[in-house]
Design an enzyme around this catalytic site. Structure first.
Site, mmCIF file in Angstrom:
data_model
loop_
_atom_site.group_PDB
_atom_site.id
_atom_site.type_symbol
_atom_site.label_atom_id
_atom_site.label_comp_id
_atom_site.label_asym_id
_atom_site.label_seq_id
_atom_site.Cartn_x
_atom_site.Cartn_y
_atom_site.Cartn_z
ATOM 1 N N SER A 81 0.976 -1.152 0.098
ATOM 2 C CA SER A 81 -0.047 -0.092 0.075
ATOM 3 C C SER A 81 0.861 1.246 0.109
ATOM 4 O O SER A 81 2.030 1.279 0.545
ATOM 5 C CB SER A 81 -0.782 -0.011 1.129
ATOM 6 O OG SER A 81 -1.510 1.211 1.490
ATOM 7 N N TYR A 119 -1.581 -0.102 10.164
ATOM 8 C CA TYR A 119 -1.522 -0.540 8.678
ATOM 9 C C TYR A 119 -0.204 -0.047 7.895
ATOM 10 O O TYR A 119 0.390 -1.080 7.119
ATOM 11 C CB TYR A 119 -2.879 0.094 7.991
ATOM 12 C CG TYR A 119 -3.100 -0.505 6.425
ATOM 13 C CD1 TYR A 119 -3.508 -1.861 6.514
ATOM 14 C CD2 TYR A 119 -2.945 0.231 5.389
ATOM 15 C CE1 TYR A 119 -3.695 -2.421 5.051
ATOM 16 C CE2 TYR A 119 -3.078 -0.437 4.067
ATOM 17 C CZ TYR A 119 -3.369 -1.652 4.137
ATOM 18 O OH TYR A 119 -3.866 -2.223 2.683
#
Length: 246
Positions: A144, A157
């Site tokens: 990501s 995350y």
């Protein structure tokens, strides 16, 4: 489709929805037998129906990625049935929670790291010998942009995805002189349930669909791929090199 993966064996995690679902469908359309892994049986069965109705083939693996011993058994089962693995797509992941670092509960931190990092390592360990038996093994691990932007409240995350990228880079260096090619992928903002959870006020129609994103990722599984140890940026549709801090 071009049947570029005819008779290949591909494992896709998180295959019951979103990007993983679409990658599995498109790999099957390219001729691969898809081992589809996810927690959600209903989503896997829907995927199975779609792939088979289009003339493809699948093996469904309902498995929670917190079941580490189950991941270990998976490699043995693939070896016993097929003797190799040609494509591995580590797509499954969870957002965790968006919160200040000091507000993240330990159980949330540990679960997110288990699913995003520990399970990814365990999967790599389980399938690496199988991928090495392929004439053109390919590893694709989802990352990501959060791994690099490290925005406020995204620590959990971001850290998990940065760890996955480090795993892939080391794995690529270890396999540099083999046919195995492994890369990370930044899919960018995509019209998925996870994105909606992270950005509830965003207009989903402003984002590309999971199908569109998957179409750019699937070529990373093709036998003619030469890049390894890089980050593929879907929005830019190109590989990026890693750089040391300036």
């Amino acid at each position: 489709m071009t049947q570029r993966l005819k008779d290949k064996i591909a494992l896709v995690t998180g295959a019951s929805r979103g990007i993983g679902y679409q990658i599995a469908k498109q790999l099957a359309a390219e001729g691969a037998h898809v081992i589809a892994l996810a927690r959600t049986v209903g989503g896997l069965e829907e995927l199975d129906d779609e792939i088979k109705s289009a003339g493809g083939s699948t093996t469904l693996v309902p498995l929670d990625l917190t079941d580490m011993s189950g991941i270990d058994r998976l490699g043995g089962a693939i070896h016993e049935r097929w003797g190799r693995l040609d494509v591995f797509v580590a797509n499954a992941g969870m957002l965790g929670v968006l919160a200040p670092i000091g507000h993240i509960e330990a159980k949330t931190f540990e679960l997110t790291m288990d699913v995003n990092v520990n399970a990814t390592w365990r999967l790599i360990r389980s399938v690496d010998p199988l991928l090495r038996k392929s004439e053109a093994g390919r590893g694709i691990v989802m990352s990501s942009g959060a791994a690099h932007s490290a925005k406020a409240y995204w620590a959990l995350y971001a850290a998990s995805k940065a760890a996955c990228e480090a795993l892939v880079r080391s794995w690529a260096n270890e396999t540099m002189n083999t046919p195995l090619k492994v890369n990370s992928v930044n899919p960018g903002a995509t019209r998925t349930a996870m994105r909606k959870l992270a950005m509830p006020g965003e207009d989903p129609k402003s984002l590309p669909t999971a199908r569109e994103v998957a179409a750019k990722i699937v070529p990373l599984a093709f036998p003619d791929l030469t890049e390894t140890g890089k980050l593929f940026d879907v929005r830019e549709n190109r590989f990026l090199d890693y750089r040391d801090p300036a």
